[in-house]
Design a protein around this motif. Structure first.
Motif, PDB file in Angstrom:
ATOM      1  N   HIS A 117       0.750  -1.270   0.004  1.00  0.00           N
ATOM      2  CA  HIS A 117       0.116   0.110   0.118  1.00  0.00           C
ATOM      3  C   HIS A 117       0.818   1.132  -0.069  1.00  0.00           C
ATOM      4  O   HIS A 117       0.440   2.265  -0.657  1.00  0.00           O
ATOM      5  CB  HIS A 117      -0.809  -0.095   1.089  1.00  0.00           C
ATOM      6  CG  HIS A 117      -2.226  -1.017   1.018  1.00  0.00           C
ATOM      7  ND1 HIS A 117      -3.004  -0.928  -0.091  1.00  0.00           N
ATOM      8  CD2 HIS A 117      -2.463  -2.232   1.671  1.00  0.00           C
ATOM      9  CE1 HIS A 117      -3.858  -2.054  -0.033  1.00  0.00           C
ATOM     10  NE2 HIS A 117      -3.321  -2.708   1.047  1.00  0.00           N
ATOM     11  N   ARG A 119       3.753   1.632  -1.380  1.00  0.00           N
ATOM     12  CA  ARG A 119       4.350   1.883  -2.807  1.00  0.00           C
ATOM     13  C   ARG A 119       3.357   2.222  -3.609  1.00  0.00           C
ATOM     14  O   ARG A 119       3.544   2.921  -4.541  1.00  0.00           O
ATOM     15  CB  ARG A 119       4.813   0.546  -3.337  1.00  0.00           C
ATOM     16  CG  ARG A 119       6.233   0.090  -2.759  1.00  0.00           C
ATOM     17  CD  ARG A 119       6.664  -1.345  -3.570  1.00  0.00           C
ATOM     18  NE  ARG A 119       8.025  -1.825  -2.748  1.00  0.00           N
ATOM     19  CZ  ARG A 119       8.550  -2.965  -3.316  1.00  0.00           C
ATOM     20  NH1 ARG A 119       7.805  -3.688  -4.213  1.00  0.00           N
ATOM     21  NH2 ARG A 119       9.534  -3.599  -2.958  1.00  0.00           N
ATOM     22  N   VAL A 120       1.933   1.689  -3.612  1.00  0.00           N
ATOM     23  CA  VAL A 120       0.905   2.287  -4.430  1.00  0.00           C
ATOM     24  C   VAL A 120       0.821   3.651  -4.163  1.00  0.00           C
ATOM     25  O   VAL A 120       0.611   4.620  -5.121  1.00  0.00           O
ATOM     26  CB  VAL A 120      -0.063   1.231  -4.150  1.00  0.00           C
ATOM     27  CG1 VAL A 120      -1.482   2.017  -4.869  1.00  0.00           C
ATOM     28  CG2 VAL A 120      -0.116  -0.277  -4.916  1.00  0.00           C
ATOM     29  N   ALA A 121       0.720   4.123  -2.793  1.00  0.00           N
ATOM     30  CA  ALA A 121       0.394   5.441  -2.671  1.00  0.00           C
ATOM     31  C   ALA A 121       1.706   6.357  -3.008  1.00  0.00           C
ATOM     32  O   ALA A 121       1.378   7.513  -3.502  1.00  0.00           O
ATOM     33  CB  ALA A 121       0.462   5.699  -1.057  1.00  0.00           C
ATOM     34  N   GLU A 122       2.765   5.865  -3.228  1.00  0.00           N
ATOM     35  CA  GLU A 122       3.994   6.549  -3.541  1.00  0.00           C
ATOM     36  C   GLU A 122       3.991   6.663  -5.101  1.00  0.00           C
ATOM     37  O   GLU A 122       4.730   7.228  -5.705  1.00  0.00           O
ATOM     38  CB  GLU A 122       5.337   6.259  -2.972  1.00  0.00           C
ATOM     39  CG  GLU A 122       5.444   6.352  -1.622  1.00  0.00           C
ATOM     40  CD  GLU A 122       6.665   5.622  -0.918  1.00  0.00           C
ATOM     41  OE1 GLU A 122       7.035   4.919  -1.696  1.00  0.00           O
ATOM     42  OE2 GLU A 122       6.905   6.010   0.106  1.00  0.00           O
ATOM     43  N   GLY A 123       3.191   5.936  -5.959  1.00  0.00           N
ATOM     44  CA  GLY A 123       3.135   5.726  -7.212  1.00  0.00           C
ATOM     45  C   GLY A 123       4.326   4.745  -7.552  1.00  0.00           C
ATOM     46  O   GLY A 123       4.661   4.831  -8.845  1.00  0.00           O
ATOM     47  N   SER A 124       5.123   4.091  -6.783  1.00  0.00           N
ATOM     48  CA  SER A 124       6.101   3.125  -7.277  1.00  0.00           C
ATOM     49  C   SER A 124       5.886   1.885  -7.210  1.00  0.00           C
ATOM     50  O   SER A 124       6.716   0.857  -7.414  1.00  0.00           O
ATOM     51  CB  SER A 124       7.290   3.627  -6.440  1.00  0.00           C
ATOM     52  OG  SER A 124       7.092   3.395  -5.300  1.00  0.00           O
ATOM     53  N   PRO A 127       1.630  -2.218 -10.749  1.00  0.00           N
ATOM     54  CA  PRO A 127       0.497  -1.681 -11.461  1.00  0.00           C
ATOM     55  C   PRO A 127      -0.714  -2.348 -10.478  1.00  0.00           C
ATOM     56  O   PRO A 127      -0.598  -3.421 -10.167  1.00  0.00           O
ATOM     57  CB  PRO A 127       0.525  -2.198 -12.788  1.00  0.00           C
ATOM     58  CG  PRO A 127       1.677  -2.910 -12.940  1.00  0.00           C
ATOM     59  CD  PRO A 127       2.384  -2.782 -11.661  1.00  0.00           C
ATOM     60  N   ARG A 128      -1.800  -1.689 -10.339  1.00  0.00           N
ATOM     61  CA  ARG A 128      -2.935  -2.184  -9.887  1.00  0.00           C
ATOM     62  C   ARG A 128      -3.346  -3.494 -10.644  1.00  0.00           C
ATOM     63  O   ARG A 128      -3.586  -3.360 -11.847  1.00  0.00           O
ATOM     64  CB  ARG A 128      -3.957  -1.123  -9.736  1.00  0.00           C
ATOM     65  CG  ARG A 128      -3.912  -0.037  -8.744  1.00  0.00           C
ATOM     66  CD  ARG A 128      -4.524   0.000  -7.597  1.00  0.00           C
ATOM     67  NE  ARG A 128      -4.450   0.722  -6.564  1.00  0.00           N
ATOM     68  CZ  ARG A 128      -4.624   0.756  -5.421  1.00  0.00           C
ATOM     69  NH1 ARG A 128      -5.304  -0.384  -4.871  1.00  0.00           N
ATOM     70  NH2 ARG A 128      -4.772   1.708  -4.612  1.00  0.00           N
TER      71      ARG A 128
END
Length: 137
Positions: A117, A119-124, A127-128
């Motif tokens: 979560h 990494r997803v929040a940081e954009g790194s 892919p979803r």
């Protein structure tokens, strides 16, 4: 700033908690399993991944090409070692029943739920996994 612990430190901490009588709670781990090998018909790869997903509905998404595939899902396990062990057995144990190609595992990523979560929040992050299911690359 976060402090990263080595795998050895994590094992020692787990062993200490278990010896002390505390029960280890299972955690969620995000798994990305990559397999590759000789090219086969796309329809065969798709059918095999669909059978695997049907037999194991925990599979979040699979992407495939004629010579490689990627399976992403959440695994519940006590620690990273257990999650990785289960992930490494997935392809081989279900290759015959799901009629999967005779490919080898070429990559494995196991990350904790919080790390996923973050990494997803940081954009790194990865892919979803949307849409869920079996899709070509």
């Amino acid at each position: 700033m976060r402090r990263l612990a080595s795998v050895g430190e994590q094992r020692q901490q787990t062993a200490t908690r278990t010896i002390a009588g505390e029960r280890e709670a299972a955690r969620l781990w995000h798994i990305t399993l990559s397999v590759a090998g000789s090219a086969v018909a796309l329809s065969e790869v798709r059918r095999g991944l669909e059978r695997l997903a049907h037999d194991h509905p925990f599979l979040l998404t699979s992407r495939y090409a004629c010579d490689h595939a990627e399976i992403r899902y959440w695994e519940e396990a006590r620690d990273l070692h257990d999650a990785a062990a289960v992930a490494l057995r997935l392809w081989g144990e279900h290759r015959l029943t799901a009629q999967l190609p005779p490919w080898e595992i070429v990559g494995l990523e196991v990350i904790g739920r919080e790390t996923y979560h973050q990494r997803v929040a940081e954009g790194s992050g990865p892919p979803r996994a949307v849409p869920v299911g079996v899709h070509p690359f």
